[in-house]
Scaffold this motif. Sequence first.
Motif, mmCIF file in Angstrom:
data_model
loop_
_atom_site.group_PDB
_atom_site.id
_atom_site.type_symbol
_atom_site.label_atom_id
_atom_site.label_comp_id
_atom_site.label_asym_id
_atom_site.label_seq_id
_atom_site.Cartn_x
_atom_site.Cartn_y
_atom_site.Cartn_z
ATOM 1 N N ALA A 70 17.538 -26.425 -1.110
ATOM 2 C CA ALA A 70 17.382 -26.751 -0.177
ATOM 3 C C ALA A 70 18.165 -27.978 -0.252
ATOM 4 O O ALA A 70 18.747 -28.736 -0.540
ATOM 5 C CB ALA A 70 15.600 -27.276 -0.248
ATOM 6 N N ARG A 71 18.150 -27.893 1.556
ATOM 7 C CA ARG A 71 19.647 -28.734 1.299
ATOM 8 C C ARG A 71 19.167 -30.366 1.526
ATOM 9 O O ARG A 71 17.881 -30.788 1.828
ATOM 10 C CB ARG A 71 20.162 -29.170 3.188
ATOM 11 C CG ARG A 71 20.836 -30.379 3.537
ATOM 12 C CD ARG A 71 21.784 -29.725 4.570
ATOM 13 N NE ARG A 71 22.725 -30.428 5.016
ATOM 14 C CZ ARG A 71 24.638 -29.820 5.524
ATOM 15 N NH1 ARG A 71 24.222 -28.944 6.070
ATOM 16 N NH2 ARG A 71 25.126 -30.494 5.490
ATOM 17 N N GLN A 72 20.810 -31.561 0.748
ATOM 18 C CA GLN A 72 19.546 -32.871 0.378
ATOM 19 C C GLN A 72 19.380 -33.322 2.128
ATOM 20 O O GLN A 72 19.706 -33.565 3.054
ATOM 21 C CB GLN A 72 20.458 -33.526 -0.079
ATOM 22 C CG GLN A 72 21.325 -33.280 -1.607
ATOM 23 C CD GLN A 72 19.404 -33.121 -2.591
ATOM 24 O OE1 GLN A 72 19.315 -34.040 -2.519
ATOM 25 N NE2 GLN A 72 19.933 -32.093 -3.367
ATOM 26 N N GLY A 73 18.437 -34.066 1.523
ATOM 27 C CA GLY A 73 17.595 -35.448 2.594
ATOM 28 C C GLY A 73 16.051 -33.930 3.969
ATOM 29 O O GLY A 73 16.272 -34.234 4.512
ATOM 30 N N TYR A 74 16.307 -32.675 3.225
ATOM 31 C CA TYR A 74 15.174 -31.678 3.950
ATOM 32 C C TYR A 74 14.952 -31.146 2.581
ATOM 33 O O TYR A 74 13.832 -29.924 2.697
ATOM 34 C CB TYR A 74 16.248 -30.573 4.489
ATOM 35 C CG TYR A 74 16.753 -31.466 5.975
ATOM 36 C CD1 TYR A 74 16.665 -31.598 7.117
ATOM 37 C CD2 TYR A 74 17.905 -32.186 5.781
ATOM 38 C CE1 TYR A 74 17.076 -31.952 8.340
ATOM 39 C CE2 TYR A 74 18.547 -32.581 6.797
ATOM 40 C CZ TYR A 74 18.440 -32.496 8.185
ATOM 41 O OH TYR A 74 18.850 -33.386 9.426
ATOM 42 N N ILE A 75 14.653 -31.539 1.688
ATOM 43 C CA ILE A 75 14.021 -31.225 0.226
ATOM 44 C C ILE A 75 12.346 -31.337 0.756
ATOM 45 O O ILE A 75 11.980 -32.306 0.759
ATOM 46 C CB ILE A 75 14.283 -31.744 -0.593
ATOM 47 C CG1 ILE A 75 15.902 -31.442 -1.021
ATOM 48 C CG2 ILE A 75 13.561 -30.896 -1.822
ATOM 49 C CD1 ILE A 75 16.462 -32.258 -2.041
#
Length: 568
Positions: free
Chosen positions: A350-355
Amino acid sequence: MLLFSIVIIALLNVSSVEARIRRYKWEVNAEYKAPDCFRKLVITINGQTPGPTIRAQQNDTIIVEVTNNLFTENLAIHWHGIRQIGTPWFDGTEGVTQCPVLPGTTFTYQFVVDRPGTYLYHAHYGMQRENGLYGSIIVGLPEGESEPFTYDYDRNIILNDWYHNTTTDQAVGLASVPFRWIGEPQSLLIHGRGRFNCSSLPIPSSDPGLCNASYSDCSPYRMIVVPGKTYRLRISSMTSLSALSFQIEGHNLTVVEADGHFVEPFVVRNLFIYSGETYSVLVTADQDPTRNYWITSNIVSRNAPNTPPGLGVFVYYPNHVRRSPPTTPPAAPAWNDTRPRMEQSQAIKARQGYIITPPAVSDRVIVLLNTQNEINGRRKWSVNNVSFTHPKTPYLIALKENITDAFDQNPPPNGYDEANYDIFIVQPNKNATSSNGIYRLDFNTTVDVILQNANTMNPDNSETHPWHLHGHDFWVLGYGEGKFDKFKDAGKYNLVNPIMKNTVPVHPYGWTALRFIADNPGAWAFHCHIESHFFMGMGVVFAEGIEKVGKLPSSIMGCGQSQGLYRP
């Protein structure tokens, strides 16, 4: 008073921008098409295959009025990746959430697309999807919001494999004694276009129009790009059997989205993609602009030497669209090299800031052993030695209306004999059975599912299975090789930044661990997305929060014991 009216009008305008109603009218027909130059009967939507792309914004309501003009076939359409929160009856899964749509009738689906991303729709009746009834759903962010990556243009491509015989012929063979396997596909399609070598037909046909390389249907797919520009390419797989490798000659692909969730970006040359998966990749037209480049798809995980690669052209403007690349298409990865495919699976985070952090522990663990057996001389796929069969009355209706004799009330097993079952050899599977029993999940609990792969009924053979969960996204906690160890492997779960998906592969002789929250009232299929495997019994059904499901629309009824509940 005037100020109050202005405020009300402004609020109404904001509401209309944030959530629109998007209506579609679809006519589903059987038509002769030649997507790979070989003419056959296919299923179209408004004359198209792939069908029309649904484009919407987050929280829009989609209304699709589907008229079944097929002369002799029922149909149902599944909205793949759309969770159907509050509308479980419109999931479009025949035998699970609805009765099929009969020939000559019209059925209306209505649901909210609550998350942005790249999704699919496709037939979910028998093996009908394989005949061309599929398409894309693209959901954008609300106005004023943007993705955490930049691009100049947005394009989508659906990859598929293609057979020349009918799904009826295939289904009869799969259910016969002796067993008749469907074989490998005759061609691979890139957004509905492929190329079969007509001269390879074994017997000259009395019909000169049966196969013709000049048909416009099978001219190669071409994507025109502007030098220096970056493209978001939404790549989806609707294959009925094949796992694929996708590449654009000479270009890097940066993976940024998987099944509607943003990915911590990573770069690949070959994107491995399994049936039911969707990805967004960024590709920049940064190569020599005086020439064009190949777009290719190739089969991996199965030995299919007679299936030619799917070929398209990446056209650099202003080169002529019919100008072929000056090179030969790039070589495919070795079909039986599992290492790079496992590495790609493990690289997706998962992308950092969208976990979205998963619960630290689960309330229940279900281990699902994927294997083959024979029941009454018929070859079956099974889960924990139980081959799934559909009931005559859809589960959602039976559960909500308390029709207790519509399916087996005994649940399927939570696991298998892990201590004694050797996943690397052919097993006798003498206790194999078939059942339409279901897993009942306590509402709002956290459930772990361990998908365990094993040997088939052929020596030294274990296949890749892409498993798709309806009604939910799940966290992918980990992948591994060999037999899952609940003490050692569970301790290595990624609970920090696992990606969420709705479709995931379990690799040969390997395992995949998933976690989801049973928080969506309804009855939901969880099955292998390979058409023949699900047809042969490779699936289960989860039921949760049935008491919270609203009043069922009568339009989903009319089959089995729900016939008396139907009110047209």
